[in-house]
Design a protein around this motif. Structure first.
Motif, PDB file in Angstrom:
ATOM      1  N   SER A  49       0.853  -1.178   0.000  1.00 33.20           N
ATOM      2  CA  SER A  49       0.000   0.000   0.000  1.00 33.20           C
ATOM      3  C   SER A  49       0.895   1.236   0.000  1.00 33.20           C
ATOM      4  O   SER A  49       2.074   1.157   0.322  1.00 33.20           O
ATOM      5  CB  SER A  49      -0.919   0.009   1.215  1.00 33.20           C
ATOM      6  N   TRP A 107      -6.740  -4.260  -4.519  1.00 31.61           N
ATOM      7  CA  TRP A 107      -7.365  -4.182  -3.206  1.00 31.61           C
ATOM      8  C   TRP A 107      -8.488  -3.154  -3.249  1.00 31.61           C
ATOM      9  O   TRP A 107      -8.310  -2.049  -3.751  1.00 31.61           O
ATOM     10  CB  TRP A 107      -6.319  -3.780  -2.171  1.00 31.61           C
ATOM     11  N   GLU A 125      -9.768  -8.340  -1.643  1.00 31.83           N
ATOM     12  CA  GLU A 125      -8.994  -8.429  -2.876  1.00 31.83           C
ATOM     13  C   GLU A 125      -9.921  -8.883  -3.992  1.00 31.83           C
ATOM     14  O   GLU A 125     -10.769  -9.757  -3.789  1.00 31.83           O
ATOM     15  CB  GLU A 125      -7.854  -9.422  -2.688  1.00 31.83           C
TER      16      GLU A 125
END
Length: 95
Positions: free
Chosen positions: A10, A37, A44
């Motif tokens: 992320s 995501w 997911e």
């Protein structure tokens, strides 16, 4: 930094301006099944090219690029080349 084929990561934006990231993929990006995501539902799912393109278009409409962005404001002085340091000092003096 290579992350490997199974890595999920992320990214956060530490500044108050819209930013971007560059990812380098080997081979045919669209031939390999990918996932993404969903930050709203925390699941997911399959990568959706059309959704990604629509998000980019929306961001371009909401956050138009400034005429002359000044990226030196966010950089620590020690990372700036000498010319950028002088420019940064002049800008501070004008304020």
């Amino acid at each position: 930094m290579p992350l490997g084929p199974e890595i999920i990561h992320s990214v956060i934006n530490p500044i108050k301006r819209l930013t971007g990231a560059i990812h380098v993929y080997w081979g045919d990006f669209f031939a390999v099944p990918r996932s993404e995501w969903d930050p709203e539902h925390l699941v997911e799912g399959p990568y959706d090219v059309a959704k990604t393109l629509a998000l980019c278009e929306q961001s371009n409409r909401l956050y138009p690029a400034p005429a002359h962005p000044d990226f030196t404001e966010e950089l620590p002085r020690k990372l700036l080349p000498t010319r950028a340091k002088k420019t940064q000092r002049r800008q501070r003096a004008k304020r």
